[in-house]
Scaffold this active site. Structure first.
Site, PDB file in Angstrom:
ATOM      1  N   ASP A 128       0.859  -1.175   0.000  1.00  0.00           N
ATOM      2  CA  ASP A 128       0.000   0.000   0.000  1.00  0.00           C
ATOM      3  C   ASP A 128       0.901   1.233   0.000  1.00  0.00           C
ATOM      4  O   ASP A 128       2.105   1.141   0.266  1.00  0.00           O
ATOM      5  CB  ASP A 128      -0.884  -0.045   1.247  1.00  0.00           C
ATOM      6  CG  ASP A 128      -1.801   1.160   1.348  1.00  0.00           C
ATOM      7  OD1 ASP A 128      -2.327   1.588   0.314  1.00  0.00           O
ATOM      8  OD2 ASP A 128      -1.966   1.677   2.464  1.00  0.00           O
ATOM      9  N   LYS A 129       0.328   2.392  -0.293  1.00  0.00           N
ATOM     10  CA  LYS A 129       1.130   3.620  -0.289  1.00  0.00           C
ATOM     11  C   LYS A 129       0.933   4.414   1.006  1.00  0.00           C
ATOM     12  O   LYS A 129       1.855   4.557   1.800  1.00  0.00           O
ATOM     13  CB  LYS A 129       0.778   4.503  -1.494  1.00  0.00           C
ATOM     14  CG  LYS A 129       1.651   5.762  -1.597  1.00  0.00           C
ATOM     15  CD  LYS A 129       1.239   6.646  -2.747  1.00  0.00           C
ATOM     16  CE  LYS A 129       0.007   7.464  -2.427  1.00  0.00           C
ATOM     17  NZ  LYS A 129       0.247   8.527  -1.413  1.00  0.00           N
ATOM     18  N   PHE A 141     -18.160   8.689   4.603  1.00  0.00           N
ATOM     19  CA  PHE A 141     -17.207   8.334   3.545  1.00  0.00           C
ATOM     20  C   PHE A 141     -17.176   6.817   3.369  1.00  0.00           C
ATOM     21  O   PHE A 141     -17.277   6.062   4.331  1.00  0.00           O
ATOM     22  CB  PHE A 141     -15.808   8.828   3.917  1.00  0.00           C
ATOM     23  CG  PHE A 141     -14.735   8.403   2.959  1.00  0.00           C
ATOM     24  CD1 PHE A 141     -14.445   9.156   1.835  1.00  0.00           C
ATOM     25  CD2 PHE A 141     -14.016   7.232   3.166  1.00  0.00           C
ATOM     26  CE1 PHE A 141     -13.460   8.757   0.945  1.00  0.00           C
ATOM     27  CE2 PHE A 141     -13.043   6.824   2.282  1.00  0.00           C
ATOM     28  CZ  PHE A 141     -12.766   7.600   1.170  1.00  0.00           C
ATOM     29  N   GLY A 144      -5.196   3.639  -3.644  1.00  0.00           N
ATOM     30  CA  GLY A 144      -6.429   4.272  -4.101  1.00  0.00           C
ATOM     31  C   GLY A 144      -6.222   5.702  -4.549  1.00  0.00           C
ATOM     32  O   GLY A 144      -7.158   6.342  -5.022  1.00  0.00           O
ATOM     33  N   ASP A 145      -5.004   6.230  -4.395  1.00  0.00           N
ATOM     34  CA  ASP A 145      -4.722   7.624  -4.769  1.00  0.00           C
ATOM     35  C   ASP A 145      -4.752   7.816  -6.282  1.00  0.00           C
ATOM     36  O   ASP A 145      -4.662   6.865  -7.061  1.00  0.00           O
ATOM     37  CB  ASP A 145      -3.348   8.043  -4.233  1.00  0.00           C
ATOM     38  CG  ASP A 145      -3.452   8.566  -2.810  1.00  0.00           C
ATOM     39  OD1 ASP A 145      -4.576   8.689  -2.310  1.00  0.00           O
ATOM     40  OD2 ASP A 145      -2.409   8.826  -2.199  1.00  0.00           O
TER      41      ASP A 145
END
Length: 1180
Positions: free
Chosen positions: A414-415, A554, A689-690
């Site tokens: 992940d980031k 969200f 997800g960015d």
């Protein structure tokens, strides 16, 4: 006659409606509903007893035995033991029964002790005191006596005994604060709400008078999901229905904070609680070593059966002549003559199976389990992986995959929070094309970065000022941030005037805190939420109040959140913030082009961006939105889908206000870790997800992509210009052309691939065409194989798992590792062969569901390159050594049958057969597998390329397995035939007595024990006093045991065939000579092989060992100018990449030789073989 009750019963139990199957009805206080309501049907639910233990006093023995004999090796030895009991076999049942009993007993004791500890923990939890409201008074009872429907009173700092629905609290607004550290690791205070209709019930008597029922879903393990509704009955009024969600549910294990007391009703108890459902075991993962071990076991089982068949056939060939079948000294009994030849042959086959069964190492499984269990503590104890800031070190959730850490080929990371710190800092915001940077004026001077920036104080008036105010108000109210309990409005104001930088806010999302803090620095301060009103302090120090009507939470699918508020002027406003891809399509007005340009520029700089929009609602639109939300929230079935549809209808026709930019800094040494993984031969994929630009900037900063990397894009934007088919084939031709040219050129182009979620869905979507252009998966995989790094952006959590599954299922079947820190990473962590969770700021969901948990991404380097490497070497040696020593043990027994007429006469004594694997040879290999280090830890960290030597399960491949097996066969032949030829001319002792068959077997067994133990000593590189004690001590134990076993007449034995045999053998000089000679001859081939391999075909590991052995490297790090530091995201590290490792020796006239090991080795692997000791490497 009223048939309504009967009709309800039939519809509930006979109609099979999903409504009744998937929901439960809870009667608060066990009160029946009033007449005219649904029929009162008492339902049975489990009590609040927690049972984490597997066994009871009565079922421990049968259940534990059943579980242990499900293992193939244990079941096999049980069958062998039963065969020995049933038929006349050459060896005693003790030889199989005792090792099996030892293995079963040790495992049972270990599991029984662990279960006893679980019983103790269960009792302490189940007997905790709990306050329950009964008949208007508070009664103290024990936790395990709670029932569904009981009203519980919980006080501050108490832990909730079961899953509860909040009814009321001591706070006026009916809220309470809770910490869920024991559930998900989040230490922040979360706010939970009571239904407004029950908040007025403040005392025991009032709560006891409440008449209501709760309808909710059946228990399920998702901590963050709950669907239900409460029906409140009042006199002469229709029941009031209110929705219940996760914000009303207090979970077992959570703790009440900053609230004096609450009243809540129990809805899930005991084993139905979400905490208990989450602690149930995950699917079992099996390592590549375990699969290899099982494959080898099948081969040896085939060898065993072959031996038994060969000996059975040869026995009857030998007995074909009459004088061989019934010699004068061994006539058959009448019963034997009457038995059919097939029955006799089958019985002989079983007897040979028993005789040779020791080739299957039953104790290997126990040794492997002990090695994994004890070895896992070294990871937890590693101080290098301890984080002082968090106060935590690495955690091992499963020890079955230690060696798999040394086989990783693909790393999926992940980031946010994994590569980056997830510590957000507000950088700027853009409103209608005007950019605002907080504190951009310093000492009266405008900073260089703010030369073209409109400051708040100088922003234009009119419409823009109105948009500006709306933008700042939107960010002040569109969030779920809480103000710290100790903070008051006055203290916040005082902090603003005094310029204090400390944060007053807490939230589960670092982004939201950064945005609210950023607004505070720009003049708009969020104060508090009180009585459903949000208060903010504007630039003029005036307090503005907005009534919070609805929160549209969200989620990762919508990628946005919204709030509906009512201003003090009576205006209804819908504020929304989210990703640009989810906001721009819903915007109908605003300066979209200018804001989009700024968003893209910020993304290229690696900043996280959010867009902000609003919509003014009329009273009719607001009431319509309320109606849609109310219907969706009251639904018990498909509530999430209905809410998503309602959100989609409400969140539209926006006016764009602007965008924000937040910086998430790269973690310390993240770049160095990724570079080391690349050098170790691993491919690193970033799944985030960015948006693409933000993720790409992070990839460049973390050195996933280099400036020389040619980026290949497989994105929605490109597939809109070309068809997906054409784009894939263009990319495929590009990478394949380069691969064909790479053999002709020294320079090879480095490729990196970027793909987004939408395009990935199209690639993975099953094509109606069976072949040809429809096979997109294989083309995509071929492109990925030729790229050094891949970035997948705009990924949904499920897509992350799909990517991992796709690579796992490819034709190479590579070993995959997934690492992440948030709940959205759990799916890929569970899917990968090895899952690692980061103890991050997004909770502990990833850490709880992972196989291993580490504090920071930088610790992955040591986890893989050191622990994984060493564990794989250790367990590979353990497995091969076990099979080797059992071949050495049993093959002489097979050869012996050719010299005893296939009479099933054992070569070794019963005691030796029994104790060989249990005592004589077990402890040295167990210790080796725990403390062996073939190269130093510093060398493994410094030279990641050593990881390549063990890739692809290289030490457990079939050629290596065959080498160990052939070595065992060779050594067994040396033991047997060496002793046989020495016995060819009858050997006498000093008193003239001849050696017999038991002396012959003892001589072979002695050479065997010494050879296999010394073979392990030859393979040992890391010697400590423990090695010396165990290796030489095990040999000494064998000698002492043999002296005692043969030197004493044991009263419990029916025979004394070993009496004085060992002493008699040692009294012979030729026996001593033969033992020493045979050991040397047996070890010689392995020594020769090691010398040849290290001299002619050295691996990187061999070279590193030679450097250490020659004393060329003393472990110091020089400060040579060519040892460039590596930027790991905020710091340099001297001992990574290509540090100069120097050692100075004074030779003839003070010549000082300086070695730079890593730099020279990276350019010429054979450098050390070609350089004299007194030469100096030329500088590059």
């Amino acid at each position: 006659m009223d048939f309504s009750v009967l009709r309800n019963l039939i519809s509930r139990y006979c109609a099979g409606e999903e409504y009744w199957v998937d929901s439960r009805t809870v009667y608060i206080g066990h009160k029946e509903p009033p007449l005219g309501a649904d029929a009162y049907i008492p339902q049975r639910y489990p009590d609040n007893r927690i049972v984490s233990s597997k066994y009871t006093l009565w079922n421990f023995i049968p259940k534990n035995l059943f579980e242990q004999f499900r293992r193939i090796a244990n079941f096999y030895f049980l069958l062998i033991f039963l065969v020995q009991l049933i038929i006349d076999t050459p060896t005693s049942p003790v030889t199989s029964g005792l090792p099996l009993f030892f293995v079963i007993t040790v495992t049972a004791i270990k599991q029984g002790y662990e279960d006893w500890l679980r019983h103790k923990a269960d009792c302490s939890i189940n007997e905790c005191p709990v306050d329950v409201v009964k008949e208007g008074t508070v009664v103290r009872t024990q936790s395990h006596k709670l029932r569904v429907g009981d009203v519980v009173m919980a006080r501050e700092d108490e832990t909730f005994p079961c899953d509860l629905i909040l009814l009321s609290s001591s706070r006026d607004d009916g809220t309470c604060y809770v910490t869920t550290t024991s559930l998900d690791g989040e230490s922040s205070h979360k706010t939970y709400y009571a239904v407004p209709d029950t908040t007025a019930f403040k005392t025991e008597q009032e709560v006891d008078s409440l008449h209501a029922t709760i309808e909710c879903e059946q228990p399920q393990p998702d901590l963050y999901k709950f669907v239900g509704r409460i029906n409140i009955y009042k006199e002469s009024e229709d029941p009031i229905a209110r929705p219940l969600g996760a914000e009303n549910l207090l979970l077992r294990g959570a703790t009440l904070k900053n609230t004096e007391h609450i009243y809540a009703v129990a809805i899930y108890t005991g084993m139905d609680t979400k905490m208990t459902l989450n602690y149930q075991s995950k699917s079992q993962k099996r390592s590549a070593v375990e699969k290899s071990m099982n494959a080898f076991l099948i081969v040896y089982l085939c060898i065993l059966i072959s031996k038994a068949v060969i000996n059975t056939v040869l026995k009857y060939v030998w007995q074909w002549p009459a004088d061989h079948d019934q010699p004068w000294y061994n006539h058959r009994t009448e019963i034997d003559r009457e038995r059919h030849v097939v029955i006799r042959a089958f019985t002989d086959f079983l007897a040979f199976m028993v005789l040779f069964n020791y080739i299957i190492p039953v104790s290997m499984y126990v040794t492997v389990e002990m090695q994994k269990f004890l070895g896992s503590y070294f990871i937890a104890w590693d101080k290098d992986m301890y984080d002082d800031e968090m106060g935590e070190g690495a955690q091992v959730n499963t020890s079955d995959l230690n060696e798999e850490l040394g086989q990783v080929e693909y790393v999926f990371t992940d980031k946010t929070g994994t590569l980056t710190e997830n510590n957000m800092e507000f950088i700027e915001c853009c409103v209608d094309g005007h950019v605002y940077i907080p504190h951009a004026i310093c000492n009266g001077q405008i900073l260089s970065a703010a030369s073209s920036i409109d400051m708040i104080d100088s922003s234009p008036g009119g419409d823009h000022r109105q948009q500006e105010d709306l933008f700042f108000r939107a960010l002040c109210v569109c969030h779920t941030v809480q103000v710290k309990e100790e903070e008051t409005v006055e203290s916040i104001k005082r902090g603003i005037h005094q310029g204090k930088a400390t944060s007053s806010y807490i939230s589960s999302s670092p982004d939201e805190v950064a945005l609210v803090e950023g607004m505070k620095r720009l003049g708009y301060t969020y104060l508090r939420l009180k009585d459903r009103h949000m208060e903010i302090l504007n630039k003029e120090d005036e307090i503005e109040r907005f009534e919070l009507l609805h929160v549209l939470n969200f989620d990762s699918v919508r990628r946005r959140m919204s709030v509906i508020v009512k201003s003090s002027a009576g205006e209804y406003l819908l504020f929304c913030k989210g990703a640009d891809s989810s906001i721009f399509p819903r915007v109908v007005s605003g300066k979209v082009g200018q804001v989009r340009a700024r968003v893209e520029q910020n993304a290229l700089e690696g900043l996280r961006t959010l867009c902000v929009a609003y919509r003014s609602l009329s009273l009719a639109e607001y009431e319509e939105a309320c109606h849609k939300l109310s219907d969706a929230k009251l639904a018990l079935q498909d509530r999430e889908q209905r809410l998503a549809q309602a959100y989609d209808l409400i969140e539209r026709d926006f006016t764009l206000l602007g965008a924000t930019a937040v910086e998430d800094r790269l973690q310390e040494k993240a770049a160095d870790t990724i570079e080391s993984l690349h050098k170790a031969g691993m491919k690193v994929w970033v799944l985030t997800g960015d948006k693409m630009e933000t993720a790409a900037a992070t990839c460049y900063a973390s050195k996933l992509f280099r400036r020389s990397t040619q980026i290949l894009e497989l994105t929605k934007k490109r597939t809109e210009e070309q068809s997906l088919h054409d784009v894939l084939f263009d990319l495929s031709r590009t990478v394949l052309r380069q691969r064909s040219l790479s053999g002709l050129s020294v320079d090879c182009q480095d490729y990196g691939l970027i793909i987004d979620g939408a395009t990935l869905s199209a690639v993975l979507k099953p094509s109606p065409e069976s072949s040809g252009s429809g096979n997109y998966r294989e083309i995509f995989l071929e492109i990925c194989r030729n790229c050094s790094a891949v970035l997948c952006c705009r990924m949904a959590p499920l897509q992350k798992a799909q990517i991992v599954k796709l690579i796992k299922a490819s034709k190479e079947h590579p070993i995959t590792l997934a690492i992440g820190d948030g709940a959205n990473d759990v799916s890929m962590i569970l899917e990968a062969h090895v899952g690692i969770g980061i103890m991050g700021k997004e909770g502990r969901q990833a850490a709880r569901n992972s196989d291993y948990a580490i504090p920071k991404f930088k610790h992955l380097k040591k986890m893989l390159l050191v622990h994984g490497h060493i564990y794989y070497i250790r367990i590979a040696e353990l497995v091969q050594y076990f099979f080797y020593k059992n071949v050495c043990f049993i093959f002489p027994q097979f050869l012996y049958q050719f010299f005893c007429g296939f009479s099933q006469q054992p070569l070794y004594d019963t005691a030796y057969l029994t104790l060989y694997n249990i005592s004589f040879t077990s402890l040295p290999i167990l210790l080796y597998s725990l403390i062996e280090k073939h190269v130093s830890i510093e060398t493994l960290k410094r030279d990641p390329t050593l990881y390549r030597d063990i890739a692809k399960n290289s030490l457990l491949r079939w050629p290596v397995f065959l080498y160990w097996t052939c070595l065992g066969l060779f050594d067994a032949c040396i033991f047997f035939f060496g002793a046989y030829f020495l016995f060819d001319n009858t050997t006498f002792t000093s008193n003239g007595q001849m050696f017999g068959n038991w002396t012959f077997g003892t001589l072979v067994f002695t050479v065997l024990v010494f050879t296999v133990t010394l073979k392990l000593a030859l393979d040992t590189h890391h010697w400590t006093w423990i090695n010396h004690f165990v290796i030489w001590g095990s040999l000494l134990f064998y000698v002492i045991f043999s002296l005692l076993w043969g030197g004493i007449i044991w009263p419990f034995l029916n025979y004394q065939r070993m009496y004085y045999v060992f002493m008699q053998m040692l009294s012979s000089g030729p026996a001593w000579l033969s033992i020493i000679l045979l050991i040397m001859v047996s070890l010689l081939p392995d020594v020769v092989k090691k010398v040849l391999c290290r001299t002619l075909w050295p691996t990187a590991t061999h070279l590193a060992q030679r450097v250490k052995a020659d004393g060329v490297c003393d472990g110091s790090v020089s400060s040579a100018p060519d040892a460039s530091p590596v930027d790991g995201g905020g710091g340099s590290e001297r001992d990574m990449l290509c540090p100069a490792r120097t050692c100075e020796r004074d030779r003839g006239g003070g010549v000082r030789a300086t070695r730079t090991y890593d730099c020279m080795m990276s350019h010429n692997p054979n450098y050390l073989l070609s350089q004299p000791l007194d030469s100096s490497p030329s500088e590059n």
